[in-house]
Design a protein around this motif. Structure first.
Motif, PDB file in Angstrom:
ATOM      1  N   SER A 182       0.840  -1.333   0.167  1.00  0.00           N
ATOM      2  CA  SER A 182      -0.136   0.031  -0.081  1.00  0.00           C
ATOM      3  C   SER A 182       1.009   1.282  -0.180  1.00  0.00           C
ATOM      4  O   SER A 182       0.406   2.251  -0.152  1.00  0.00           O
ATOM      5  CB  SER A 182      -1.067  -0.064   1.290  1.00  0.00           C
ATOM      6  OG  SER A 182      -0.074  -0.086   2.383  1.00  0.00           O
TER       7      SER A 182
ATOM      8  N   GLY B 267     -10.757   5.315  -3.346  1.00  0.00           N
ATOM      9  CA  GLY B 267     -10.733   5.463  -2.045  1.00  0.00           C
ATOM     10  C   GLY B 267     -10.688   6.896  -1.054  1.00  0.00           C
ATOM     11  O   GLY B 267     -10.072   7.778  -1.869  1.00  0.00           O
ATOM     12  N   LYS B 268     -11.671   7.117  -0.229  1.00  0.00           N
ATOM     13  CA  LYS B 268     -11.650   8.363   0.194  1.00  0.00           C
ATOM     14  C   LYS B 268     -10.427   9.042   0.936  1.00  0.00           C
ATOM     15  O   LYS B 268      -9.903  10.087   0.802  1.00  0.00           O
ATOM     16  CB  LYS B 268     -12.936   8.622   1.177  1.00  0.00           C
ATOM     17  CG  LYS B 268     -12.865  10.083   1.528  1.00  0.00           C
ATOM     18  CD  LYS B 268     -14.193   9.832   2.518  1.00  0.00           C
ATOM     19  CE  LYS B 268     -14.442  11.467   3.458  1.00  0.00           C
ATOM     20  NZ  LYS B 268     -15.408  11.367   4.355  1.00  0.00           N
ATOM     21  N   ASN B 269      -9.659   7.877   1.539  1.00  0.00           N
ATOM     22  CA  ASN B 269      -8.722   7.980   2.331  1.00  0.00           C
ATOM     23  C   ASN B 269      -7.388   7.423   2.155  1.00  0.00           C
ATOM     24  O   ASN B 269      -7.684   6.104   1.745  1.00  0.00           O
ATOM     25  CB  ASN B 269      -8.953   7.788   3.778  1.00  0.00           C
ATOM     26  CG  ASN B 269      -9.956   8.959   4.470  1.00  0.00           C
ATOM     27  OD1 ASN B 269      -9.919  10.111   4.353  1.00  0.00           O
ATOM     28  ND2 ASN B 269     -10.818   8.186   5.079  1.00  0.00           N
TER      29      ASN B 269
END
Length: 344
Positions: free
Chosen positions: A278, A330-332
């Motif tokens: 990630s 993804g928002k975050n």
């Protein structure tokens, strides 16, 4: 331990909050306030009192704390027990009791019965984390390390000796390699048995020392190395904090001589996250990740100039000229997470 110079930490019997902030906290200088806990309810938290109040509470205890690996902050085990069982082991001086340490117990979560008595000294401007309770057996050696916050160490029961080394001596303290686990940076040096052939630069440092008795308060400045030994069975409390305001703390730790230690701490967090798949997505939105790290750790909102400097520091460390393009999703973003908190 043979260092270039040894200094006894300044001792004061009364210190108002303004003088504390101006003359010690902002100048990053340690100070002992003798009997500073006298008027606070926590001053009655002897081991026997705690046994009566929270003896059946579940606690987390470190094991193998008498090993060489522990004394240089590299390895220990964790076990769950009750406070009473931990104290019985400690007082019986059995093998398990002599190699265990009840460290960094969040009082609000672990000992809610004590919450009403857990008043902190007025010196704490903005609480970053804690307060925490620590109970140690006589002779416990806590490895030399530094924290990314200022800390008030409050001695409640028993006595401890403390050795401290300025962040200006960072390069002479032999920090563990980048990517080491936990929120602290640990030294490879056993301060009681220094191998000067292996660590010759340690002879150049100045050691600031003090002995704490019940009721005493010690300011450990942010990013100062410290090694604590329990001279008796002991109870202490600490809290991590910084100056009040939205960016005063982060602005100060960006300056020399603190910057070199803060930079190492930041890159240690980066290296902790680098191995994960990630991480690429973290880099895509690095500014937001750095903003969130500072907000979570220090409760501060850094100005853009500081964010730019920190991002450039990370890019230089990773040897990249530009950050990967954010492709959505993804928002975050995946956070810059401090890995191995139970290891500290």
């Amino acid at each position: 331990m043979e260092t270039k110079k040894s200094i006894t930490v300044s001792e004061i019997f009364y210190l108002d909050k303004l003088n504390f902030e101006e003359n010690y906290l902002r100048k990053n200088q340690p100070v002992v306030v003798r009997n500073g806990l006298a008027a606070l309810p926590c001053s009655k938290w002897t081991i026997d009192y705690l046994l009566e109040q929270v003896g059946t509470n579940k606690v987390t205890v470190r094991g193998r704390t008498n090993s060489k690996e522990y004394k240089v902050g590299k390895q220990y085990i964790i076990r769950d027990t009750t406070f009473k069982e931990y104290v019985l082991d400690m007082r019986s001086k059995n093998v398990r009791g002599g190699s265990s340490y009840m460290a960094v117990q969040n009082i609000r979560k672990t000992f809610p019965q004590l919450q009403d008595e857990c008043q902190l000294p007025e010196y704490i401007g903005k609480l970053h984390n804690g307060p925490f309770l620590w109970v140690a057996h006589e002779g416990h050696y806590e490895y030399c390390h530094y924290d990314p916050d200022a800390s008030l160490l409050m001695m409640i029961d028993g006595e401890k000796s403390v050795k401290m080394f300025s962040c200006a001596d960072h390069n002479n303290m032999y920090p563990n390699p980048l990517g080491s686990r936990g929120k602290t940076i640990q030294s490879q040096i056993d301060c009681d048995r220094v191998d000067f052939q292996k660590f010759p630069k340690f002879s150049k440092v100045t050691c600031y020392s003090c002995q704490l008795r019940p009721g005493d308060i010690l300011l450990i400045p942010a990013f100062w190395w410290h090694q604590v030994t329990s001279l008796t069975d002991s109870v202490s409390m600490n809290a991590f904090f910084g100056e009040s305001g939205t960016d005063r703390y982060i602005t100060r730790i960006m300056e020399e001589p603190v910057w070199i230690s803060f930079k190492y701490w930041l890159l240690n967090v980066v290296e902790q996250n680098r191995q994960f798949a990630s991480f690429e997505r973290t880099l895509q939105r690095l500014q937001l990740c750095v903003e969130n790290l500072l907000l979570k750790q220090f409760h501060e909102v850094a100005p853009q100039s500081i964010l730019d400097r920190l991002i450039q520091t990370i890019k230089e460390y990773l040897e990249i000229n530009s950050l990967p393009v954010f492709k959505g999703g993804g928002k975050n973003p995946p956070p810059l997470r401090i890995r191995g908190l139970r290891w500290r």
